[in-house]
Design a protein around this motif. Structure first.
Motif, PDB file in Angstrom:
ATOM      1  N   VAL A 209       0.864  -1.180   0.000  1.00 21.34           N
ATOM      2  CA  VAL A 209       0.000   0.000   0.000  1.00 21.34           C
ATOM      3  C   VAL A 209       0.893   1.219   0.000  1.00 21.34           C
ATOM      4  O   VAL A 209       1.814   1.327   0.820  1.00 21.34           O
ATOM      5  N   ASP A 210       0.653   2.136  -0.936  1.00 19.22           N
ATOM      6  CA  ASP A 210       1.443   3.365  -1.024  1.00 19.22           C
ATOM      7  C   ASP A 210       0.623   4.560  -0.551  1.00 19.22           C
ATOM      8  O   ASP A 210      -0.521   4.753  -0.989  1.00 19.22           O
ATOM      9  N   LEU A 211       1.217   5.341   0.342  1.00 25.05           N
ATOM     10  CA  LEU A 211       0.593   6.575   0.811  1.00 25.05           C
ATOM     11  C   LEU A 211       1.248   7.745   0.101  1.00 25.05           C
ATOM     12  O   LEU A 211       2.473   7.841   0.048  1.00 25.05           O
ATOM     13  N   PRO A 212       0.462   8.676  -0.448  1.00 28.15           N
ATOM     14  CA  PRO A 212       1.039   9.817  -1.170  1.00 28.15           C
ATOM     15  C   PRO A 212       1.606  10.844  -0.198  1.00 28.15           C
ATOM     16  O   PRO A 212       1.271  10.838   0.999  1.00 28.15           O
ATOM     17  N   PRO A 213       2.456  11.730  -0.676  1.00 30.32           N
ATOM     18  CA  PRO A 213       2.968  12.813   0.186  1.00 30.32           C
ATOM     19  C   PRO A 213       1.889  13.865   0.400  1.00 30.32           C
ATOM     20  O   PRO A 213       1.872  14.913  -0.258  1.00 30.32           O
ATOM     21  N   LEU A 214       0.982  13.608   1.308  1.00 30.37           N
ATOM     22  CA  LEU A 214      -0.195  14.447   1.542  1.00 30.37           C
ATOM     23  C   LEU A 214       0.018  15.265   2.809  1.00 30.37           C
ATOM     24  O   LEU A 214      -0.120  14.756   3.924  1.00 30.37           O
ATOM     25  N   ALA A 215       0.343  16.541   2.660  1.00 31.39           N
ATOM     26  CA  ALA A 215       0.713  17.371   3.807  1.00 31.39           C
ATOM     27  C   ALA A 215      -0.408  17.472   4.836  1.00 31.39           C
ATOM     28  O   ALA A 215      -0.147  17.432   6.043  1.00 31.39           O
ATOM     29  N   LEU A 216      -1.642  17.594   4.385  1.00 36.30           N
ATOM     30  CA  LEU A 216      -2.728  17.773   5.352  1.00 36.30           C
ATOM     31  C   LEU A 216      -2.966  16.531   6.200  1.00 36.30           C
ATOM     32  O   LEU A 216      -3.636  16.591   7.244  1.00 36.30           O
ATOM     33  N   ALA A 217      -2.429  15.370   5.790  1.00 38.06           N
ATOM     34  CA  ALA A 217      -2.615  14.148   6.571  1.00 38.06           C
ATOM     35  C   ALA A 217      -1.954  14.231   7.941  1.00 38.06           C
ATOM     36  O   ALA A 217      -2.323  13.488   8.857  1.00 38.06           O
ATOM     37  N   ALA A 218      -0.989  15.134   8.111  1.00 36.34           N
ATOM     38  CA  ALA A 218      -0.362  15.294   9.424  1.00 36.34           C
ATOM     39  C   ALA A 218      -1.351  15.864  10.440  1.00 36.34           C
ATOM     40  O   ALA A 218      -1.160  15.724  11.656  1.00 36.34           O
ATOM     41  N   ARG A 219      -2.404  16.494   9.942  1.00 33.18           N
ATOM     42  CA  ARG A 219      -3.464  17.024  10.802  1.00 33.18           C
ATOM     43  C   ARG A 219      -4.706  16.173  10.570  1.00 33.18           C
ATOM     44  O   ARG A 219      -5.627  16.544   9.842  1.00 33.18           O
ATOM     45  N   SER A 220      -4.710  15.002  11.172  1.00 33.36           N
ATOM     46  CA  SER A 220      -5.773  14.041  10.891  1.00 33.36           C
ATOM     47  C   SER A 220      -6.150  13.281  12.148  1.00 33.36           C
ATOM     48  O   SER A 220      -5.400  13.243  13.127  1.00 33.36           O
ATOM     49  N   ARG A 221      -7.327  12.649  12.089  1.00 35.27           N
ATOM     50  CA  ARG A 221      -7.843  11.953  13.271  1.00 35.27           C
ATOM     51  C   ARG A 221      -8.822  10.865  12.850  1.00 35.27           C
ATOM     52  O   ARG A 221      -9.511  10.994  11.837  1.00 35.27           O
ATOM     53  N   TYR A 222      -8.860   9.809  13.678  1.00 32.59           N
ATOM     54  CA  TYR A 222      -9.825   8.724  13.470  1.00 32.59           C
ATOM     55  C   TYR A 222     -10.687   8.617  14.713  1.00 32.59           C
ATOM     56  O   TYR A 222     -10.189   8.526  15.832  1.00 32.59           O
ATOM     57  N   ARG A 223     -11.991   8.642  14.511  1.00 32.30           N
ATOM     58  CA  ARG A 223     -12.932   8.479  15.617  1.00 32.30           C
ATOM     59  C   ARG A 223     -13.816   7.272  15.324  1.00 32.30           C
ATOM     60  O   ARG A 223     -14.398   7.168  14.247  1.00 32.30           O
ATOM     61  N   LYS A 224     -13.904   6.376  16.299  1.00 31.50           N
ATOM     62  CA  LYS A 224     -14.688   5.154  16.142  1.00 31.50           C
ATOM     63  C   LYS A 224     -15.746   5.086  17.237  1.00 31.50           C
ATOM     64  O   LYS A 224     -15.424   5.146  18.422  1.00 31.50           O
ATOM     65  N   ILE A 225     -16.991   4.930  16.830  1.00 25.55           N
ATOM     66  CA  ILE A 225     -18.104   4.820  17.771  1.00 25.55           C
ATOM     67  C   ILE A 225     -18.583   3.378  17.743  1.00 25.55           C
ATOM     68  O   ILE A 225     -18.951   2.848  16.691  1.00 25.55           O
ATOM     69  N   ARG A 226     -18.601   2.738  18.901  1.00 32.84           N
ATOM     70  CA  ARG A 226     -18.904   1.321  18.994  1.00 32.84           C
ATOM     71  C   ARG A 226     -19.629   1.026  20.299  1.00 32.84           C
ATOM     72  O   ARG A 226     -19.734   1.887  21.166  1.00 32.84           O
ATOM     73  N   ASP A 227     -20.084  -0.194  20.436  1.00 34.60           N
ATOM     74  CA  ASP A 227     -20.888  -0.550  21.604  1.00 34.60           C
ATOM     75  C   ASP A 227     -20.060  -0.718  22.873  1.00 34.60           C
ATOM     76  O   ASP A 227     -20.579  -0.578  23.973  1.00 34.60           O
ATOM     77  N   ARG A 228     -18.788  -1.053  22.732  1.00 42.53           N
ATOM     78  CA  ARG A 228     -17.933  -1.179  23.896  1.00 42.53           C
ATOM     79  C   ARG A 228     -16.559  -0.630  23.558  1.00 42.53           C
ATOM     80  O   ARG A 228     -16.220  -0.433  22.399  1.00 42.53           O
ATOM     81  N   ALA A 229     -15.753  -0.402  24.563  1.00 45.76           N
ATOM     82  CA  ALA A 229     -14.515   0.358  24.391  1.00 45.76           C
ATOM     83  C   ALA A 229     -13.447  -0.376  23.599  1.00 45.76           C
ATOM     84  O   ALA A 229     -12.547   0.258  23.060  1.00 45.76           O
ATOM     85  N   SER A 230     -13.485  -1.704  23.558  1.00 43.17           N
ATOM     86  CA  SER A 230     -12.448  -2.426  22.828  1.00 43.17           C
ATOM     87  C   SER A 230     -13.030  -3.651  22.155  1.00 43.17           C
ATOM     88  O   SER A 230     -14.099  -4.158  22.534  1.00 43.17           O
ATOM     89  N   TYR A 231     -12.302  -4.120  21.148  1.00 44.57           N
ATOM     90  CA  TYR A 231     -12.645  -5.345  20.438  1.00 44.57           C
ATOM     91  C   TYR A 231     -14.098  -5.349  19.964  1.00 44.57           C
ATOM     92  O   TYR A 231     -14.858  -6.285  20.205  1.00 44.57           O
ATOM     93  N   ALA A 232     -14.490  -4.276  19.311  1.00 46.09           N
ATOM     94  CA  ALA A 232     -15.833  -4.177  18.742  1.00 46.09           C
ATOM     95  C   ALA A 232     -15.736  -3.454  17.403  1.00 46.09           C
ATOM     96  O   ALA A 232     -14.905  -2.557  17.224  1.00 46.09           O
TER      97      ALA A 232
END
Length: 329
Positions: A215-238
């Motif tokens: 998998v190749d990731l491009p030189p994307l400057a804005l990616a340095a200011r990024s975040r992942y948010r995951k909403i799930r039923d329990r805090a882990s392994y879901a």
């Protein structure tokens, strides 16, 4: 579990040649999804080709400033890699939000992208499922569908794609490199997975025998200011009810560029291009973010038990992007 043969490949071309011997053969990486499906009698390969010695397990910087990730890299190594944590934090965060430490130590990048749906009807061979047995029907539509798709669905399937990593890679314009019977090619991550349409048995665009090598990731400057948010039923392994991967470039309160992808809502990672287009060139305000999110979700078609995903996804988009605007990270 049904009997099967096992062979090891030492290079991509050899792996592809081995797989071409049987239409029921399958590649084996970490096996964290495939082996489970074999135990459930959902997957029935007659030959497993171990490709851990055939694909790279190395992460390296590309000459243009992008990053090359071997398909054999473990999820744990990907999340710990300084190049990823510094330049693409959304990718590291997505990996750390998936599974357990033990599974991340074994699971590979290539295999993670090819996870099959966790729809309970797909995993239960006593029920009708067009993805597992084309033409048999979709039990989920009139059944338990709380966790399933609201975007890009069809009358034949409402399954979701479960990979957290795939959502983050969709947001940063990653390209998947493959080798197959017809040679090598690069596939934009956003084009790797399919919507179900009338052929939900096909999760992706890969041909039989086509192997993900990197998998190749491009030189994307804005990616340095990024975040992942995951909403799930329990805090882990879901798995995600809704997840958001976002990256943004803001200057003087104006959105110069933005990337948003959603998970848990469709048969593939959902790139929110309508919302992106509405946000570019305007102020990064909460009201504007909300209107962009609502426009993205305007064509959602929820089922009886998952209409809650529409406001959940809207609020998740707004909160994730607004956090990036306010904190800068």
């Amino acid at each position: 579990m049904r009997p099967f043969r096992y062979e090891r490949a030492t290079d991509p071309d050899g792996a592809v040649a081995l797989l071409s011997r049987s239409p029921q053969a399958a590649f084996l990486g970490g096996g964290t999804n495939l082996v489970d499906l074999m135990k459930l009698d959902v997957a029935r390969p007659d030959l497993l080709i171990d490709i851990r010695g055939a694909v790279s397990g190395v992460i390296e910087e590309l000459p243009d400033g992008g990053v090359h990730i071997g398909a054999g890299v473990s999820n744990s190594d990907l999340a710990a890699e300084p190049l990823i944590r510094e330049r693409y934090p959304v990718v590291a965060q997505a990996v750390l939000n998936g599974a357990s430490t033990q599974l991340r130590n074994v699971a590979t990048v290539g295999g993670n992208l090819l996870q099959r749906t966790r729809c309970l009807y797909f995993q239960d061979i006593t029920t009708a499922c067009n993805k597992r047995q084309p033409g048999s029907g979709c039990s989920a539509i009139d059944g338990h569908n709380r966790d399933l798709a609201i975007l890009g669905t069809s009358p034949d399937c409402i399954a979701t794609q479960p990979s957290d990593l795939a959502v983050a890679l969709a947001a940063v314009d990653a390209t998947v490199q493959t080798v197959g019977p017809d040679g090598s090619r690069g596939i934009p991550l956003t084009e790797l997975h399919r919507l179900p349409g009338s052929e939900p048995q096909h999760d992706n665009v890969l041909a039989h025998g086509e192997l993900i090598t990197a998998v190749d990731l491009p030189p994307l400057a804005l990616a340095a200011r990024s975040r992942y948010r995951k909403i799930r039923d329990r805090a882990s392994y879901a798995f995600a009810l809704v997840s958001v991967a976002a990256a943004i470039d803001v200057a003087d309160g104006q959105v110069r560029d933005v990337r948003i992808a959603l998970g848990g809502v469709a048969h593939k990672p959902w790139r929110a291009r309508r919302a992106e287009d509405l946000l570019r060139g305007g102020p990064a305000t909460e009201d504007r973010l909300r209107r962009a999110a609502e426009a993205e979700l305007a064509e959602a078609q929820p089922q009886s038990d998952n209409a809650f995903k529409i406001p959940l996804a809207r609020n998740a988009i707004v909160r994730t992007v607004l956090d990036l605007v306010e904190t800068g990270r």
